[in-house]
Scaffold this active site. Sequence first.
Site, PDB file in Angstrom:
ATOM      1  CD  GLU A  52      -2.695  -1.406   2.425  1.00 19.42           C
ATOM      2  OE1 GLU A  52      -3.750  -2.055   2.410  1.00 19.42           O
ATOM      3  OE2 GLU A  52      -2.141  -1.038   3.496  1.00 19.42           O
ATOM      4  CG  ASP A  76      -8.564   0.378  -0.540  1.00 16.01           C
ATOM      5  OD1 ASP A  76      -7.533  -0.040   0.001  1.00 16.01           O
ATOM      6  OD2 ASP A  76      -8.918   0.028  -1.678  1.00 16.01           O
ATOM      7  CG  ASP A 126      -8.898  -3.845  -5.836  1.00 15.01           C
ATOM      8  OD1 ASP A 126      -8.261  -4.205  -4.834  1.00 15.01           O
ATOM      9  OD2 ASP A 126      -9.684  -4.596  -6.461  1.00 15.01           O
ATOM     10  CG  HIS A 218      11.821  32.198  24.045  1.00 18.14           C
ATOM     11  ND1 HIS A 218      12.489  31.283  24.826  1.00 18.14           N
ATOM     12  CD2 HIS A 218      11.201  31.472  23.077  1.00 18.14           C
ATOM     13  CE1 HIS A 218      12.290  30.069  24.369  1.00 18.14           C
ATOM     14  NE2 HIS A 218      11.515  30.156  23.297  1.00 18.14           N
ATOM     15  CD  GLU A 294       8.533  26.858  18.388  1.00 16.16           C
ATOM     16  OE1 GLU A 294       8.203  27.006  17.184  1.00 16.16           O
ATOM     17  OE2 GLU A 294       9.716  26.869  18.783  1.00 16.16           O
TER      18      GLU A 294
END
Length: 415
Positions: A52, A76, A126, A218, A294
């Site tokens: 897949e 699927d 498929d 910071h 952030e």
Amino acid sequence: MAVRAVVIEADGGSRGNPGPAGYGAVVRDPASGEVLAERSEAIGTATNNVAEYRGLIAGLEAAAELGAAEVDARLDSKLVVEQMCGRWQIKHPGLRPLAAQAAALVGRFAAVRFQWIPRERNRHADALANAAMDAAAGKQARTAAPAAIVEPARTAASAAIGEPPREVAAPDSPARARAREAAARAATRGAGSDPATIPASWEPQPSDTATRLILVRHGETEFTEQRRYSGRGDVPLSARGRAQVRATAARVAALAPSVAAVVSSPLSRCTATAEAIAGALGDVPVRTAGDLIECDFGAWEGRTFAEVRAGWPGELDAWLASTRVAPPDGESFTEVAARTTRVTDALIEAYPGETVVVVSHVSPIKLVLRDALSADDAFLHRLYLDAAGISVLDRWPDGGLAVRSINDTAHLPTP
């Protein structure tokens, strides 16, 4: 009009799990449903999930070859969809490199959306996957659905009126021609606000006509020292961080005696940094902007880097491979970049020719600098930004940019 979007339908399977395996992928024009490309391959012995993922990768590769900018990926396989969306962990080690490969391909598009569909809506892919599995098992390919002219799944309405099967796009079909146009357009970028398209010039521009952004990360927190993911959690400055902020405030005041505004992320580690800078500048008002917050690290928030590597190795690899992949339940860097661009554009429009101090976090500042330098995503992993470091960026009304300094830390006290 060139096609910017395509639909990918992908599937894969094996006879035995593991067993003889193969995948199929179809790329369609989203408006007409015309098939622009097909991919299928027998991959020997493998599991359903491996097949897949291979189908998804093949579909993404085909879409990239066609020059598509946006992709709707329909499978699927619930597992592949949920893992690619970052909602499920990738526990099987054999799937992690495939997920990382798929994530890297996702990063080549402007947008990729994943959708689970029932198997009956994925018949074309498929059929291709089944033909490939037959080949892997040494059987003659099924003739009911040959790869070149497989009939796509039809709606109940189209079946009722006897709609004929759509043909695969031929070399000179309108859809194929539009795809070629899209590929040509992708090869050249038009002029616009993108830094890469601004006319090049070696001549320095006058600094007094530019809007100057002083970007300040910071000061340190306990999470900084402990090497933890620190996103939306409101972690305050540590004692060391407060000392850094005092030094940074003095440095900013020396760099820019006149400042129009101090704008900060709403989190306290940033507002405390911003307030110290504003005080050193003569009590310039501080306002907050939510777009400067952030990145949302989701399930990784507050965890150490080592804990995330141990607990989410596949998801971490996928995240590192593509700015379009988000941590589980979190936010991608692509999403962060969209909001940082929005807020910086607004500041430049609001304060033409003036200086603005922007106090934010490591991810937003890195993304602003990446875009200013027209760098690729590898820049994000190669640039180090210290807590309380200062970077300076000028932007002119014509879109011109100059990065004057990055991560200035000469003012900080030694450890």
